[in-house]
Design an enzyme around this catalytic site. Structure first.
Site, PDB file in Angstrom:
ATOM      1  N   CYS A 148     -17.162  25.223 -22.515  1.00 13.60           N
ATOM      2  CA  CYS A 148     -17.569  23.962 -23.129  1.00 13.60           C
ATOM      3  C   CYS A 148     -17.982  22.974 -22.048  1.00 13.60           C
ATOM      4  O   CYS A 148     -17.787  23.200 -20.865  1.00 13.60           O
ATOM      5  CB  CYS A 148     -16.414  23.401 -23.920  1.00 13.60           C
ATOM      6  SG  CYS A 148     -15.670  24.634 -24.989  1.00 13.60           S
TER       7      CYS A 148
ATOM      8  N   ARG B 256     -23.896  24.292 -21.891  1.00 10.72           N
ATOM      9  CA  ARG B 256     -22.615  24.979 -21.726  1.00 10.72           C
ATOM     10  C   ARG B 256     -22.051  25.507 -23.040  1.00 10.72           C
ATOM     11  O   ARG B 256     -21.086  26.267 -23.060  1.00 10.72           O
ATOM     12  CB  ARG B 256     -21.594  24.034 -21.091  1.00 10.72           C
ATOM     13  CG  ARG B 256     -22.017  23.475 -19.762  1.00 10.72           C
ATOM     14  CD  ARG B 256     -20.986  22.516 -19.233  1.00 10.72           C
ATOM     15  NE  ARG B 256     -19.801  23.212 -18.778  1.00 10.72           N
ATOM     16  CZ  ARG B 256     -19.624  23.684 -17.556  1.00 10.72           C
ATOM     17  NH1 ARG B 256     -20.567  23.520 -16.658  1.00 10.72           N
ATOM     18  NH2 ARG B 256     -18.523  24.311 -17.224  1.00 10.72           N
TER      19      ARG B 256
ATOM     20  N   TRP C 294     -18.321  25.825 -27.068  1.00 10.41           N
ATOM     21  CA  TRP C 294     -18.692  27.229 -27.239  1.00 10.41           C
ATOM     22  C   TRP C 294     -17.411  27.909 -27.701  1.00 10.41           C
ATOM     23  O   TRP C 294     -16.452  28.031 -26.937  1.00 10.41           O
ATOM     24  CB  TRP C 294     -19.173  27.816 -25.914  1.00 10.41           C
ATOM     25  CG  TRP C 294     -19.722  29.196 -26.015  1.00 10.41           C
ATOM     26  CD1 TRP C 294     -21.014  29.544 -26.321  1.00 10.41           C
ATOM     27  CD2 TRP C 294     -19.019  30.430 -25.803  1.00 10.41           C
ATOM     28  NE1 TRP C 294     -21.139  30.912 -26.316  1.00 10.41           N
ATOM     29  CE2 TRP C 294     -19.942  31.483 -26.012  1.00 10.41           C
ATOM     30  CE3 TRP C 294     -17.698  30.757 -25.479  1.00 10.41           C
ATOM     31  CZ2 TRP C 294     -19.594  32.832 -25.886  1.00 10.41           C
ATOM     32  CZ3 TRP C 294     -17.350  32.095 -25.363  1.00 10.41           C
ATOM     33  CH2 TRP C 294     -18.296  33.109 -25.564  1.00 10.41           C
TER      34      TRP C 294
ATOM     35  N   ASN D 143     -11.802  21.874 -21.738  1.00 10.60           N
ATOM     36  CA  ASN D 143     -12.646  23.031 -21.447  1.00 10.60           C
ATOM     37  C   ASN D 143     -11.733  24.034 -20.766  1.00 10.60           C
ATOM     38  O   ASN D 143     -11.297  23.811 -19.643  1.00 10.60           O
ATOM     39  CB  ASN D 143     -13.791  22.628 -20.513  1.00 10.60           C
ATOM     40  CG  ASN D 143     -14.549  23.838 -19.998  1.00 10.60           C
ATOM     41  OD1 ASN D 143     -14.560  24.886 -20.636  1.00 10.60           O
ATOM     42  ND2 ASN D 143     -15.170  23.699 -18.837  1.00 10.60           N
ATOM     43  N   GLY D 144     -11.392  25.105 -21.475  1.00 10.31           N
ATOM     44  CA  GLY D 144     -10.501  26.083 -20.874  1.00 10.31           C
ATOM     45  C   GLY D 144      -9.780  26.893 -21.920  1.00 10.31           C
ATOM     46  O   GLY D 144     -10.150  26.881 -23.099  1.00 10.31           O
TER      47      GLY D 144
ATOM     48  N   GLU E 252     -34.590  43.076 -16.140  1.00 14.29           N
ATOM     49  CA  GLU E 252     -34.650  41.633 -16.384  1.00 14.29           C
ATOM     50  C   GLU E 252     -35.623  41.312 -17.524  1.00 14.29           C
ATOM     51  O   GLU E 252     -35.339  40.461 -18.373  1.00 14.29           O
ATOM     52  CB  GLU E 252     -35.047  40.914 -15.080  1.00 14.29           C
ATOM     53  CG  GLU E 252     -35.283  39.418 -15.193  1.00 14.29           C
ATOM     54  CD  GLU E 252     -34.077  38.619 -15.680  1.00 14.29           C
ATOM     55  OE1 GLU E 252     -32.980  39.167 -15.789  1.00 14.29           O
ATOM     56  OE2 GLU E 252     -34.264  37.427 -15.999  1.00 14.29           O
TER      57      GLU E 252
ATOM     58  N   LYS F  65     -34.467  39.353 -20.868  1.00 11.41           N
ATOM     59  CA  LYS F  65     -35.114  38.111 -21.333  1.00 11.41           C
ATOM     60  C   LYS F  65     -35.514  38.254 -22.788  1.00 11.41           C
ATOM     61  O   LYS F  65     -35.275  37.367 -23.604  1.00 11.41           O
ATOM     62  CB  LYS F  65     -36.369  37.786 -20.523  1.00 11.41           C
ATOM     63  CG  LYS F  65     -36.211  37.193 -19.168  1.00 11.41           C
ATOM     64  CD  LYS F  65     -35.665  35.797 -19.114  1.00 11.41           C
ATOM     65  CE  LYS F  65     -34.174  35.745 -19.170  1.00 11.41           C
ATOM     66  NZ  LYS F  65     -33.404  35.959 -17.993  1.00 11.41           N
TER      67      LYS F  65
ATOM     68  N   GLU G 125     -32.452  38.354 -25.207  1.00 10.28           N
ATOM     69  CA  GLU G 125     -31.750  37.066 -25.286  1.00 10.28           C
ATOM     70  C   GLU G 125     -32.460  36.083 -26.207  1.00 10.28           C
ATOM     71  O   GLU G 125     -31.812  35.371 -26.964  1.00 10.28           O
ATOM     72  CB  GLU G 125     -31.702  36.411 -23.894  1.00 10.28           C
ATOM     73  CG  GLU G 125     -30.603  36.884 -23.007  1.00 10.28           C
ATOM     74  CD  GLU G 125     -30.530  36.056 -21.727  1.00 10.28           C
ATOM     75  OE1 GLU G 125     -31.550  35.990 -21.006  1.00 10.28           O
ATOM     76  OE2 GLU G 125     -29.474  35.469 -21.454  1.00 10.28           O
TER      77      GLU G 125
ATOM     78  N   HIS H 295     -35.507  61.837 -19.818  1.00 13.45           N
ATOM     79  CA  HIS H 295     -34.135  62.312 -20.006  1.00 13.45           C
ATOM     80  C   HIS H 295     -33.457  61.646 -21.206  1.00 13.45           C
ATOM     81  O   HIS H 295     -32.230  61.632 -21.280  1.00 13.45           O
ATOM     82  CB  HIS H 295     -33.329  62.075 -18.720  1.00 13.45           C
ATOM     83  CG  HIS H 295     -33.904  62.798 -17.549  1.00 13.45           C
ATOM     84  ND1 HIS H 295     -33.792  64.159 -17.385  1.00 13.45           N
ATOM     85  CD2 HIS H 295     -34.664  62.359 -16.510  1.00 13.45           C
ATOM     86  CE1 HIS H 295     -34.425  64.526 -16.281  1.00 13.45           C
ATOM     87  NE2 HIS H 295     -34.967  63.443 -15.731  1.00 13.45           N
TER      88      HIS H 295
ATOM     89  N   LYS I 287     -24.902  28.897 -21.188  1.00 12.47           N
ATOM     90  CA  LYS I 287     -25.509  28.989 -19.860  1.00 12.47           C
ATOM     91  C   LYS I 287     -24.504  29.435 -18.807  1.00 12.47           C
ATOM     92  O   LYS I 287     -24.815  30.201 -17.919  1.00 12.47           O
ATOM     93  CB  LYS I 287     -26.071  27.611 -19.503  1.00 12.47           C
ATOM     94  CG  LYS I 287     -26.824  27.557 -18.203  1.00 12.47           C
ATOM     95  CD  LYS I 287     -28.190  28.138 -18.365  1.00 12.47           C
ATOM     96  CE  LYS I 287     -28.973  28.171 -17.079  1.00 12.47           C
ATOM     97  NZ  LYS I 287     -30.024  29.199 -17.139  1.00 12.47           N
TER      98      LYS I 287
HETATM   99  C1  AGP Z   1     -29.660  35.035 -18.025  1.00 11.07           C
HETATM  100  O1  AGP Z   1     -30.788  34.761 -18.758  1.00 11.07           O
HETATM  101  C2  AGP Z   1     -28.388  34.830 -18.626  1.00 11.07           C
HETATM  102  N1  AGP Z   1     -28.282  34.018 -19.713  1.00 11.07           N
HETATM  103  C3  AGP Z   1     -27.157  35.412 -17.998  1.00 11.07           C
HETATM  104  O2  AGP Z   1     -27.315  36.787 -17.943  1.00 11.07           O
HETATM  105  C4  AGP Z   1     -26.801  34.865 -16.593  1.00 11.07           C
HETATM  106  O3  AGP Z   1     -27.731  35.289 -15.654  1.00 11.07           O
HETATM  107  C5  AGP Z   1     -25.396  35.338 -16.221  1.00 11.07           C
HETATM  108  O4  AGP Z   1     -24.501  34.829 -17.148  1.00 11.07           O
HETATM  109  C6  AGP Z   1     -24.998  34.950 -14.819  1.00 11.07           C
HETATM  110  O5  AGP Z   1     -24.984  33.580 -14.644  1.00 11.07           O
HETATM  111  P1  AGP Z   1     -24.850  32.923 -13.217  1.00 11.07           P
HETATM  112  O6  AGP Z   1     -26.081  33.263 -12.450  1.00 11.07           O
HETATM  113  O7  AGP Z   1     -24.731  31.460 -13.489  1.00 11.07           O
HETATM  114  O8  AGP Z   1     -23.640  33.494 -12.567  1.00 11.07           O
END
Ligand code: AGP
Length: 627
Positions: free
Chosen positions: A21, A46, A93, A117-118, A500, A504, A507, A523, A622
């Site tokens: 959070c 967050r 969150w 937050n925790g 990657e 993307k 997500e 395979h 994030k």
């Molecule tokens: C990437 O688009 C993500 N949402 C996620 O995979 C992110 O890269 C991952 O959580 C790592 O975050 P960080 O780089 O802040 O450690």
């Protein structure tokens, strides 16, 4: 550095990291509710499933909260606008309890209101005890026990003492901001294993999970340490430990934040951040290279040359997109600096009893610097005696502060939940690191290094060129946005870029996508191929080109659709692409950087065409500060 023998069983230190959070508190000359709501907007990355604020009124402390995003909170806050000079706020969150109004923070007891937050690990046991003492619980959260605990102690002790006593009973991770009905002009903030930063302005003070929450109002900050307790009042602040002893913490001026937390005319932060890459990457380079000498500015890595020369192996730990950067970094470091590299998913590292020790370097790659698993891996490496380097984007984040050395990627705040510019800046940083190691270890000569640096400097312009061709990518997106699944295939350093690209897409569009090494297609994944499963091929010149061209033919022979991304030269040799996306020529390492950009744009436009919330995709946050 406390070195472990290296023979310990797997596991490392137990992880206590909080949920994801964002919290902010304000005391000062301005309208506190406005400042807090504005701060929450900057912390929304967050978590964004519910939100709330609390502020003192004449007779008590009022709480307004709701399920939904900050804009939903604004509707209930500004329906009849409160006036206060003290306020706290929270954006959530969910971990314990569904997103709902009753689980949203702030939570209250008779005399106490707080945001957290925790995670409170022993909340069930505390809840039982407090229920026995007559407290009634109205949420499913672990947080509510803290309110009642502090309230119980506050009946016979001062506000400060009550907070300290309650935290002695609680086990877990927290950053909390607490208000008391009896002392409404005071706010107490404490952190343990969750971030909390104090901002010091002119006649105003802030406590927040992250600097962007208040950076437009002050850049003077104290990055608090675990178990620091801050007592804010309109006249100033005091910092003490949880025994009540006053402590000194140095305030520092942080640099202005580059690309800011507004969308700057773009429809989404993600698009803005993709477009920002030429500038962001120039910032990553600024002061880090001596182009005329063809050298990397080694002082920036803050690692001693002799130490680097003595390193046996490099381990890199990271999660998600940062892990993909790590995988690409392995190619760069092993091939350019001829130093062995192992890459670990940070979530696995500490559980596998890694054979890492005093002659090894552990690199943590993390945009936020607060990812729980990455921090735990970094700590485990340190515990086993390794030197640690953090490649981090967020200034003053835990990973950066705990590492022996830090290299900031300087790509500016990244607000879109899907990482874009931070990823390419991580690749740039790893390329610089590889060149620096190569020089120290004599694996490439000065001319070669100068050529590689000159090429690096051309990348921002080349990305500009890719972005200027965005319409072509939009056309591909329009053709493919209804697909059921996607495959992304690449070889060598392009394999992590394929991973990657797939991440993307999944997500932000919720289309199932998988990245695979192209050589593995036969395979298994080939079984998926039909006209509903487009395959994105990343093709590079050189040794493996012919093999990938054969893979394209194999897909076409099975009725599949091939999207080919390649350098202009190679693209001319691909006869069978259904859709072709060209990128400017460069060296193979930097081709990985360039290829990431069209994949980001493709995912973005597909997400938008499917009507998804690309900046705040469902279920994500994030900064992943839980294990
Ligand atoms: C990437 O688009 C993500 N949402 C996620 O995979 C992110 O890269 C991952 O959580 C790592 O975050 P960080 O780089 O802040 O450690």
């Amino acid at each position: 550095m406390s070195a472990a023998t290296g023979n310990e069983p797997a596991g490392g230190e137990p992880l206590k990291r909080g949920n994801m959070c964002g919290i902010i508190g304000y005391i000062g000359r301005d309208d506190a509710v406005d400042v807090v709501v504005e701060g929450l907007r900057h912390l929304e990355y967050r978590g964004y499933d519910s939100a709330g604020v609390a502020f003192p009124t004449g007779g008590g402390i009022e709480v307004r909260r709701c399920k939904g995003k900050i804009k939903d909170l604004e509707a209930i806050v500004y329906a009849d606008k409160p006036v206060a000079n003290v306020a706290i706020g929270h954006t959530r969150w969910a971990t314990h309890g569904v997103p709902s109004e009753y689980n949203a923070h702030p939570h209250s007891s008779d005399n106490i209101v707080l945001v957290h937050n925790g995670i409170i690990e022993n909340y069930l046991e505390l809840k039982e005890e407090l229920t026995g003492a007559g407290y009634r619980f109205t949420s499913e959260t672990d947080t509510e026990v803290l309110c009642h605990l502090i309230d119980r102690y506050s009946r016979e002790h001062s506000f400060e003492e009550a907070v300290m006593m309650a935290l002695k009973d609680a086990r877990g991770a927290y950053a909390i901001l607490v208000l008391s009905v009896s002392e409404p002009q005071k706010m107490i903030g404490v952190r343990k294993d969750s971030p909390l930063v104090l901002g010091i302005g002119e006649g105003e003070f802030f406590l927040a999970s992250d600097v962007p929450a208040f950076h437009t109002r002050t850049r003077r900050v104290v990055f608090l340490e675990d178990n620091d307790m801050v007592v804010l009042s309109p006249g100033g602040y005091r910092i003490m430990d949880l025994g009540g002893n006053e402590i000194e913490r140095k305030a520092e001026m942080i640099p202005p934040m580059a690309a800011g937390a507004d969308r700057g005319g773009y429809k989404h932060y993600m698009l803005k951040e993709i477009h920002e890459q030429p500038r962001a990457l120039s910032d990553t380079l600024r002061g880090r290279i001596f182009p005329e000498r063809g050298e990397v500015n080694m002082s920036e890595f803050r690692l001693d040359e002799d130490v680097l020369r003595g390193i046996d192996r490099i381990f890199i730990g990271a999660c998600g997109t940062s892990w993909h950067a790590a995988l690409a970094g392995k190619y760069m470091i092993e091939q350019i600096a001829r130093t062995p590299v192992e890459v670990d998913l940070a979530s696995e590292f500490r559980y596998r009893g890694p054979l890492i020790g005093a002659n090894d370097l552990f690199i943590a790659i993390t945009q936020s610097g607060e990812t729980a698993d990455t921090l735990a891996a970094q700590r485990e490496a340190k515990r086993r005696g390794a030197l640690t380097l953090s490649i981090c984007n967020a200034l003053g984040a835990s990973s950066a502060r705990e590492a022996d050395a830090v290299f900031y990627t300087h790509s500016g705040p990244e607000i879109g939940v899907a990482s874009t510019k931070a990823f390419t800046a991580q690749l740039f940083s790893l390329y610089l690191f590889a060149l620096m190691m190569a020089k120290v270890r004599g694996s490439i000569d000065g001319r070669e290094a100068a050529g590689m640096i000159a090429e690096l400097m051309r990348v921002p312009d080349k990305i500009e060129k890719i972005i200027s061709n965005e319409d072509a990518i939009v056309s591909v997106a329009k053709e493919l946005f209804k697909a059921r699944d996607f495959l992304y295939l690449g070889r060598g350093i392009l394999h992590p870029i394929a991973l990657e690209g797939a991440l993307k897409l999944k997500e932000i569009s919720y289309i199932h996508a998988e990245g695979y090494p192209a050589g593995e297609m036969k395979h298994g994944p080939i079984a998926l191929i039909d006209e509903d499963v487009p395959v994105v091929f990343l093709v590079q010149g050189g040794l493996l080109k012919e093999k990938v061209l054969s893979n394209i033919a194999e897909v076409k022979a099975r009725g599949g659709r091939a999207v080919v991304v390649a350098g202009e030269g190679v693209l001319g040799e691909v006869g069978q692409a259904d859709y072709a996306i060209g990128i400017p020529e460069t060296n193979p390492y930097l081709e990985a950087v360039l290829m990431a950009v069209p994949l980001q744009l493709l995912a973005y436009h597909i997400g938008v065409l499917r009507g998804c919330d690309v900046d705040q995709p469902r279920n994500l946050a994030k900064s992943v500060t839980v294990e």
